[in-house]
Design a protein around this motif. Sequence first.
Motif, PDB file in Angstrom:
ATOM      1  N   SER A 167      30.070  29.851  39.011  1.00 35.05           N
ATOM      2  CA  SER A 167      29.916  27.967  37.734  1.00 35.05           C
ATOM      3  C   SER A 167      28.519  27.635  38.132  1.00 35.05           C
ATOM      4  CB  SER A 167      31.438  27.662  37.732  1.00 35.05           C
ATOM      5  OG  SER A 167      31.168  26.329  36.812  1.00 35.05           O
ATOM      6  N   LEU A 168      28.063  26.924  37.325  1.00 35.64           N
ATOM      7  CA  LEU A 168      27.473  25.666  37.848  1.00 35.64           C
ATOM      8  C   LEU A 168      27.581  24.892  37.338  1.00 35.64           C
ATOM      9  CD1 LEU A 168      24.291  27.593  35.944  1.00 35.64           C
ATOM     10  CD2 LEU A 168      24.686  26.922  38.293  1.00 35.64           C
ATOM     11  N   ALA A 205      27.617  18.183  37.888  1.00 34.22           N
ATOM     12  CA  ALA A 205      28.665  17.447  38.866  1.00 34.22           C
ATOM     13  C   ALA A 205      27.265  16.356  38.968  1.00 34.22           C
ATOM     14  CB  ALA A 205      29.790  17.993  38.843  1.00 34.22           C
ATOM     15  N   ILE A 206      26.786  16.841  40.073  1.00 32.12           N
ATOM     16  CA  ILE A 206      25.725  16.208  40.644  1.00 32.12           C
ATOM     17  C   ILE A 206      24.893  15.513  40.060  1.00 32.12           C
ATOM     18  CG2 ILE A 206      26.216  17.408  42.713  1.00 32.12           C
ATOM     19  CD1 ILE A 206      24.136  19.146  43.001  1.00 32.12           C
ATOM     20  N   SER A 207      24.206  16.154  38.853  1.00 31.66           N
ATOM     21  CA  SER A 207      23.313  15.723  38.526  1.00 31.66           C
ATOM     22  C   SER A 207      23.964  14.429  37.285  1.00 31.66           C
ATOM     23  CB  SER A 207      22.309  16.774  36.995  1.00 31.66           C
ATOM     24  OG  SER A 207      23.376  17.050  36.296  1.00 31.66           O
ATOM     25  N   GLN A 208      25.108  14.496  36.991  1.00 37.50           N
ATOM     26  CA  GLN A 208      25.953  13.044  36.323  1.00 37.50           C
ATOM     27  C   GLN A 208      26.266  12.068  37.124  1.00 37.50           C
ATOM     28  OE1 GLN A 208      28.369  14.798  33.504  1.00 37.50           O
ATOM     29  NE2 GLN A 208      26.406  16.477  32.500  1.00 37.50           N
ATOM     30  N   ALA A 259      21.842   7.181  45.744  1.00 39.07           N
ATOM     31  CA  ALA A 259      21.894   7.552  47.413  1.00 39.07           C
ATOM     32  C   ALA A 259      20.867   8.777  47.569  1.00 39.07           C
ATOM     33  CB  ALA A 259      23.159   9.037  47.379  1.00 39.07           C
ATOM     34  N   PHE A 260      20.006  10.107  46.676  1.00 39.21           N
ATOM     35  CA  PHE A 260      19.728  10.880  46.779  1.00 39.21           C
ATOM     36  C   PHE A 260      18.282  10.380  46.854  1.00 39.21           C
ATOM     37  CE2 PHE A 260      16.708  14.378  45.167  1.00 39.21           C
ATOM     38  CZ  PHE A 260      16.189  14.937  45.854  1.00 39.21           C
ATOM     39  N   PHE A 261      17.627   9.852  46.461  1.00 37.14           N
ATOM     40  CA  PHE A 261      16.875   8.433  45.711  1.00 37.14           C
ATOM     41  C   PHE A 261      16.268   7.628  46.751  1.00 37.14           C
ATOM     42  CE2 PHE A 261      16.514   9.440  41.059  1.00 37.14           C
ATOM     43  CZ  PHE A 261      16.419  10.597  40.638  1.00 37.14           C
ATOM     44  N   ARG A 269      34.838  12.772  54.511  1.00 39.84           N
ATOM     45  CA  ARG A 269      36.173  11.204  55.765  1.00 39.84           C
ATOM     46  C   ARG A 269      37.361  11.997  54.178  1.00 39.84           C
ATOM     47  NH1 ARG A 269      33.844   6.261  57.157  1.00 39.84           N
ATOM     48  NH2 ARG A 269      35.875   5.708  57.694  1.00 39.84           N
ATOM     49  N   SER A 270      37.205  11.471  52.889  1.00 37.79           N
ATOM     50  CA  SER A 270      38.396  11.679  52.032  1.00 37.79           C
ATOM     51  C   SER A 270      39.346  13.037  51.450  1.00 37.79           C
ATOM     52  CB  SER A 270      38.867  10.601  51.001  1.00 37.79           C
ATOM     53  OG  SER A 270      37.247  11.288  50.039  1.00 37.79           O
ATOM     54  N   ILE A 271      37.687  13.345  50.744  1.00 39.29           N
ATOM     55  CA  ILE A 271      38.403  15.219  50.596  1.00 39.29           C
ATOM     56  C   ILE A 271      36.858  15.830  50.500  1.00 39.29           C
ATOM     57  CG2 ILE A 271      38.341  15.038  47.941  1.00 39.29           C
ATOM     58  CD1 ILE A 271      39.923  17.093  47.536  1.00 39.29           C
ATOM     59  N   ILE A 272      36.811  17.117  50.345  1.00 31.80           N
ATOM     60  CA  ILE A 272      35.819  17.618  50.533  1.00 31.80           C
ATOM     61  C   ILE A 272      36.017  18.556  49.145  1.00 31.80           C
ATOM     62  CG2 ILE A 272      34.397  20.120  51.578  1.00 31.80           C
ATOM     63  CD1 ILE A 272      35.019  19.188  54.854  1.00 31.80           C
ATOM     64  N   THR A 273      34.807  18.449  48.737  1.00 38.12           N
ATOM     65  CA  THR A 273      35.153  19.171  47.347  1.00 38.12           C
ATOM     66  C   THR A 273      33.633  19.993  47.031  1.00 38.12           C
ATOM     67  OG1 THR A 273      34.265  17.150  46.379  1.00 38.12           O
ATOM     68  CG2 THR A 273      36.422  17.299  46.326  1.00 38.12           C
ATOM     69  N   PRO A 274      33.983  20.978  45.936  1.00 39.04           N
ATOM     70  CA  PRO A 274      31.955  21.454  45.614  1.00 39.04           C
ATOM     71  C   PRO A 274      31.108  20.985  44.979  1.00 39.04           C
ATOM     72  CG  PRO A 274      34.431  22.614  44.879  1.00 39.04           C
ATOM     73  CD  PRO A 274      34.365  21.586  45.068  1.00 39.04           C
ATOM     74  N   ASP A 275      31.259  20.161  44.987  1.00 41.72           N
ATOM     75  CA  ASP A 275      30.172  19.110  44.140  1.00 41.72           C
ATOM     76  C   ASP A 275      29.011  18.388  46.114  1.00 41.72           C
ATOM     77  OD1 ASP A 275      31.652  17.308  45.409  1.00 41.72           O
ATOM     78  OD2 ASP A 275      30.911  15.759  44.311  1.00 41.72           O
ATOM     79  N   LEU A 276      29.694  18.354  46.878  1.00 36.51           N
ATOM     80  CA  LEU A 276      29.167  18.879  48.500  1.00 36.51           C
ATOM     81  C   LEU A 276      28.232  19.400  48.461  1.00 36.51           C
ATOM     82  CD1 LEU A 276      31.456  16.243  49.582  1.00 36.51           C
ATOM     83  CD2 LEU A 276      30.224  15.500  48.624  1.00 36.51           C
ATOM     84  N   ALA A 277      28.603  20.517  48.072  1.00 32.75           N
ATOM     85  CA  ALA A 277      27.856  21.795  48.840  1.00 32.75           C
ATOM     86  C   ALA A 277      27.073  22.182  47.851  1.00 32.75           C
ATOM     87  CB  ALA A 277      29.087  23.148  48.450  1.00 32.75           C
ATOM     88  N   ALA A 278      27.173  21.183  46.490  1.00 31.98           N
ATOM     89  CA  ALA A 278      25.919  21.861  45.251  1.00 31.98           C
ATOM     90  C   ALA A 278      24.534  21.068  46.460  1.00 31.98           C
ATOM     91  CB  ALA A 278      26.971  21.225  44.557  1.00 31.98           C
ATOM     92  N   ILE A 279      25.360  19.437  46.963  1.00 30.57           N
ATOM     93  CA  ILE A 279      24.171  18.525  47.076  1.00 30.57           C
ATOM     94  C   ILE A 279      23.491  19.257  48.712  1.00 30.57           C
ATOM     95  CG2 ILE A 279      25.566  16.638  47.908  1.00 30.57           C
ATOM     96  CD1 ILE A 279      22.461  16.190  45.960  1.00 30.57           C
ATOM     97  N   SER A 280      24.715  19.915  49.017  1.00 34.94           N
ATOM     98  CA  SER A 280      23.873  20.100  50.240  1.00 34.94           C
ATOM     99  C   SER A 280      22.299  21.602  50.045  1.00 34.94           C
ATOM    100  CB  SER A 280      24.979  20.857  51.307  1.00 34.94           C
ATOM    101  OG  SER A 280      25.373  19.788  51.825  1.00 34.94           O
ATOM    102  N   VAL A 281      23.167  21.800  49.223  1.00 36.30           N
ATOM    103  CA  VAL A 281      21.831  22.946  48.404  1.00 36.30           C
ATOM    104  C   VAL A 281      20.706  22.705  48.228  1.00 36.30           C
ATOM    105  CG1 VAL A 281      21.308  25.107  46.600  1.00 36.30           C
ATOM    106  CG2 VAL A 281      23.432  24.508  47.797  1.00 36.30           C
ATOM    107  N   VAL A 282      20.704  21.958  47.499  1.00 35.20           N
ATOM    108  CA  VAL A 282      19.613  20.791  46.923  1.00 35.20           C
ATOM    109  C   VAL A 282      18.987  20.292  48.017  1.00 35.20           C
ATOM    110  CG1 VAL A 282      18.738  18.683  45.309  1.00 35.20           C
ATOM    111  CG2 VAL A 282      20.763  20.161  44.941  1.00 35.20           C
TER     112      VAL A 282
END
Length: 266
Positions: free
Chosen positions: A48-49, A54-57, A64-66, A228-241
């Motif tokens: 799924s994309l 989610a990270i784009s929204q 933080a990226f900017f 520090r709280s929970i690792i969710t897939p959106d963090l993996a997505a931003i890592s791919v970015v």
Amino acid sequence: MTGSLSKSIVIWTFVIASLVMLSAPTIVVLGASFTAGNMITFPPEGLSLKWYAAISQASGLRQAFFRSLYVATICTLIAIPVGTLAGIALAKYRVRFGHGIQIYLLLPFTIPLIGSGIGMMLAFGNAGLAGQLWPLGVACAVINLPFMIWAVTASASNLSPDLELAAANCGAPPLQRFLYITLPAVMPGIITGSLLMFILALNEFLVSLLLVDARNVTLPVQIYNSIRSIITPDLAAISVVFIACAAIAIAVLDRLVGLDVFLKSK
């Protein structure tokens, strides 16, 4: 024949093992970013994309990226003139205490990064600049400047002094010789160093953690605060970015100067 075959098998075993170890974290993060589930898993639970959407929204991650881009830009803009002039001077001229200067340039690598970060935190704090973003760009430039200088020095060392001498005999003033002979000759080193400085500043974490406050965090700090709280897939997505940004920078580097020039500059 048997000895040669055994040697080839051993070498290729090490090569394949190295490639697997280097690429495995990237493959895991890439796969986890496409998961259809709500937790990071590998292999992913379906494809799924939605996490990229989610990270784009997510305004926090986007801002933080900017901020990270802003810091990396400030770092690069400082490093280009300073590193270029310093690299040319060290390569072309007999600078007094030149050997000592080159040893001094190794200090960012001999002093633990936490020590440099604390020192800069105290310096910027006493100046009333703590928590702002542009001092972080300055700090990244100071810490990583040796990379820029070394890249330019490697290019400047290949410049024949006869070219500038010929231009001087033809009546070209020093500034014209610098702009039309020296600068084009060291341009591969400038491009190499600039892209390297940009990538290093974009991914800087420890110094960012010490110099920014909770309202002005960069993306690596934002990711750290999230895991520090929970690792969710959106963090993996931003890592791919982030990985994609580094890959684009490498592609630009290869296109402009060639990876062989970059590797020789190291």
